[in-house]
Every structure is written in C-alpha cells, then in structure tokens.
Enzyme design. Structure first.
Site, PDB file in Angstrom:
ATOM      1  N   HIS A 200      64.375  82.421  25.628  1.00  0.00           N
ATOM      2  CA  HIS A 200      62.977  82.164  26.032  1.00  0.00           C
ATOM      3  C   HIS A 200      62.858  81.431  27.371  1.00  0.00           C
ATOM      4  CE1 HIS A 200      61.408  83.646  22.299  1.00  0.00           C
ATOM      5  NE2 HIS A 200      61.974  82.700  21.571  1.00  0.00           N
ATOM      6  N   ASP A 329      67.416  84.121  13.015  1.00  0.00           N
ATOM      7  CA  ASP A 329      66.154  83.796  12.364  1.00  0.00           C
ATOM      8  C   ASP A 329      65.455  85.048  11.845  1.00  0.00           C
ATOM      9  OD1 ASP A 329      65.660  84.714  14.891  1.00  0.00           O
ATOM     10  OD2 ASP A 329      64.509  82.986  15.564  1.00  0.00           O
TER      11      ASP A 329
END
Length: 500
Positions: A200, A329
């Site tokens: 990110h 995740d």
C-alpha cells in the site's frame, strides 16, 4: 587554526540512514511473547531439524534453486498492543519452516538493511527523512481526535510511529531487495521474502500498515534485467501502491485479486473497470487488471478464477519474471479478511505460478491471525522447494511454540478457523463476467511489448558492493560460511544421501 570548541568529530553515519539530517535510530526492543531459546537449546533443535529433513525426504529441488531471505531482528518490533499487524508472525512462520527441515533444501540468507539510496530509488527524500527522524509515539495521534492532521499519513492508528520504525522498514525492504538481486544474478529461481509484501505504501505516503513499498523497489531491480514483470496480488486488499507506481508503463502488468466494497473496505480502489490509464496513447493502458470479489469466496472458485485469469495473462503478456504477493489476510478466520479460503486454496496460486517455470519472488503481505499466516507461508515454502507432497499435515512435535497454533494441523478446516463460514456472495455468473471482462481487456494488449532499455532504474551496484563487503567483515560471515560448509559435507539436503 580552528577553535577546539567549535569542532566536534562525528563518526560516519550508518549507511541506511539519511545523510543530510542528524538522526540516530530509536529502537526499543519488544519482548516477543514466545520466549527465547538458549544456545544449547538451539543446538539441540538443529539436530531435530536434520532428523526431520531425513524423515520427510527434504532435499534440494532438481533443476532450480530456491532461496530464503529473512532477518530475525524484524520480529522484535511492535506496532502497538491493539494494532492488528504482529511482526512475530514471522517467528511462527520460521517455527514451521525449520521444524519440517525445509532450510536444508534452500539457500538461506540473513539479509541486511536496505540503504537510504536503495529506498530513495522510489520513495521521496523528504518522506524518508521524516520517517527516520519522527520520534516514536506510544499513542496514535487520532485516537482522541479523528480529525488530527498527520504528516505523510504517519502517526495515526493506521500507520503509527512505533519504536524502531525506520529500522523495521529498512529490514523489510532489505529482504525483498536481496531476493530480487539473487533472481537477477541467476543465483535463485524462486526467492522467498515473507518479511516483505507491503503493497500500500506510496512514493511519499504511508498507507494501510505499509511504510516502504518493498515490492516496487524489488520490481525496479528486476526491470534492470527482465523486459517484463508480472505482479500478482492475492492479499484481501487491493494492491493499490504497486499499481500506482507502475501505472504508465507496459513493462509491468499488475493483477490484483481482492475484496471490493469501496464504501466500507480499505482501500476502496480496484474496481473491475479500473484497468490503467484511460488514454490509449499511454503505454500503461490495459496493464492493470483488477479482480473485485465479494465476501465468502471458496477455494474452488478462487483457484478456478486465478488459473483462468493468470493463464491468459501469461499467454498474452509473456512475463519474464513474476512478483507474487501472498498476503494471508485472504484466509478464512483472518482478523480483517472476509473470504472462506483455506491454506490449500491460497497455496494453489503459488503452485500454479511455479508451474509456469518463470523466475519468481514470493512476498509476504497482510495477515492478522498469526498462526494461520504461518501455516500458509510455511506450506507455500514447501511448494517452492517441491516438498509439499512429503511433509505431514500434523505439525511436528518439536516445532517451537507449537501450542500457539491451537490446532495441530497445517490445514485447519473452515470450522476450526472461524466460528462459522461467511455467506458466499460470489455468484457463478458474476465470476464468469469477471473472467470475460479480463480476457476482453487483454485483447488490447499488443502481446509482449518490445523493450528498448534506454532509461533503466539507477544502478546501485557500487553502493551495494561496498556496503555488503563492509557488513560481511563486521558480521564475521566467514565463520558462518565455514559452519554452513560443514553442514553441507554431512550430505543434508542432497538427494540420494538421505537415510532409508
């Protein structure tokens, strides 16, 4: 003659810190909640590793080399008691990888910090300087005031200023850069960097628990040698930072599989129609592939979708190297994730990419239920070395901190991973529409683009060589090399020399 009071000698600054500001790394070691073994215990454990390698027939793969890049110092850092990111998930991963004896089938590298110049090859100087000089804060600034301004998005609940932050970032980037260098030098065919994968981070901004985009740094290294790089992201969150970094080039194609619910789920980007620049004159047009998914997707759906899309991408784009971000995740039972993927379904993506026979880096990424992160990355390590059919499902009895895995298996069921599976909101029609859309986008990609290497990423070779030579002397790697030689002389990891 200079006045003695006006001159003060300063020792040379550590190479991975900014050179234009006065800063010393602020590090407060976090006591990992797993305990620390003594030298005697480590020696005894090493013998158990060797026995496990013999029992499970863990040998070096034929025809290709796998390398493992890590630094245990990363594991000592701590984002904060309530923060979902737990670096000691790397400790649990190491627990399983070593318990099965996998290190004997790989080249294992204890990586160094990335230098300031290496980080600066993508990130801006003002951002790096602030990242290195900002004082650690025990409490996020926006905890009591959600509207509190934070510079470069640093200091809030999302990206807190914790003790040793710059050290942590430099080490994370160092693992990925080392993996990329070994791929470029033909010393490795599959390089593993579970400490990386922080997709990110932007050029001048932290985002989504990510401060330094080690993936971008690694891909820039790969582009020095390989004409085209395929970036694949199987994290539950959109790989927005990497997509943005290579938005306007046809030398990198980004493909992200992620949950997409922009109103409520971070980062809110990566819709099906987000396929790069809208102008057909921009080389990056159609080179960003996004696969937006809903809650509850299953192993079978995910694997079929992955193979249908990546298979066609490989045929059309013809990558010369792959960067695969294996964010865990997306597994069922993750603290932040929303899918119904088991370890087997997640790992099927790694197995398919390996089958393409293209040089590849495996990165870590998200993953906020540490025991499941460790299971996935350990099993995917076994796939990389070709030992996935050899290792037993039951976690070895001698695995350190075995009790932290709750269930004794490498492959927990959905019921073991979560109280109950999430409702699957991915219809078969929707998945078919996604595949059709992606295939249509690929029609506009003019096969493999030609590459004229006039402008290439900066050459950091001289800096790297100088740094590595000095560090080799400081760390006494000659002694460790000698110890490794003695291990190899025992025949461990060499097919045909294992006990019957």
């Amino acid at each position: 003659m200079m006045d003695g009071d006006s001159y003060r000698w300063r020792p040379p600054k550590t190479n991975y810190l900014p050179h234009n500001v006065d800063v010393d790394p602020v590090v407060e070691e976090f006591e990992i909640p797993l305990g620390k073994a003594s030298d005697h215990e480590n020696a005894a454990y090493f013998e158990k590793m060797k026995l496990a390698a013999q029992e499970f027939n863990i040998v070096r793969p034929k025809g290709y080399t796998v390398s493992y890049h890590a630094t245990s110092e990363m594991e000592k850092h701590h984002f904060g008691q309530t923060h979902p990111m737990k670096p000691w998930r790397l400790t649990l991963t190491k627990s399983l990888v070593t318990a099965y004896g996998m290190p004997f089938a790989m080249d294992n590298y204890n990586t160094r910090h990335a230098t300031y110049e290496e980080l600066n090859s993508f990130h801006s100087s003002d951002y790096l300087d602030y990242l290195a000089t900002a004082a650690p804060e025990d409490q996020p600034r926006d905890l009591d005031n959600p509207d509190k301004d934070v510079k470069f998005n640093l200091g809030g609940s999302d990206c807190p200023l914790f003790h040793g932050l710059y050290d942590y970032c430099s080490m994370s980037a160092g693992t990925s850069l080392d993996a990329a260098r070994k791929i470029c030098n033909k010393q490795s065919d599959i390089a593993i960097a579970w400490g990386g994968g922080l997709h990110h981070a932007k050029k001048s901004e932290a985002s989504g628990f990510c401060y330094i985009n080690d993936i971008v740094l690694a891909i820039l290294q790969l582009l020095r040698l390989y004409p085209r790089v395929l970036y694949i992201d199987i994290d539950v969150h959109h790989g927005d930072g990497v997509e943005e970094a290579f938005f306007s080039t046809d030398r990198v194609m980004t493909v992200s599989f992620h949950k997409y619910q922009p109103e409520v789920f971070f980062p809110g980007t990566g819709g099906l129609n987000d396929n790069g620049p809208k102008s057909e004159h921009n080389p990056g047009a159609h080179h960003a592939i996004n696969v937006p998914l809903n809650d509850g997707i299953t192993d079978e759906q995910y694997e079929h979708l992955f193979k249908s899309i990546i298979g066609q991408v490989n045929t059309t784009f013809r990558p010369s190297a792959i960067a695969l971000q294996c964010g865990a995740d997306s597994l069922a039972g993750d603290r932040l994730g929303r899918f119904n993927l088991k370890v087997e379904g997640h790992a099927a993506c790694v197995r398919f990419c390996k089958s393409l026979g293209i040089p590849m880096i495996l990165f870590g990424g998200g993953g906020y239920t540490p025991r499941n992160v460790a299971r996935a990355w350990a099993y995917e390590t076994s796939i990389a070395i070709g030992a996935d059919q050899n290792i037993p499902a039951e976690i070895p009895q001698h695995a350190p901190w075995r009790q932290h895995f709750v269930h004794e298996t490498l492959f927990p069921t959905l019921e073991q991973s979560m109280s109950e599976p999430r409702n699957n909101k991915n219809t078969e029609k929707r998945l078919r529409d996604i595949v059709a859309h992606v295939h249509e986008q690929l029609r506009f990609v003019q096969h493999a683009p030609s590459v004229q290497s006039v402008i290439i990423p900066p050459d950091l070779g001289p800096i790297r060589d100088e740094v590595e030579e000095r560090l080799k002397e400081e760390r006494g790697e000659r002694e460790r090399d000698e110890a490794e030689r003695r291990v190899k002389e025992q025949g461990l990891g060499v097919e045909g020399e294992m006990a019957a």
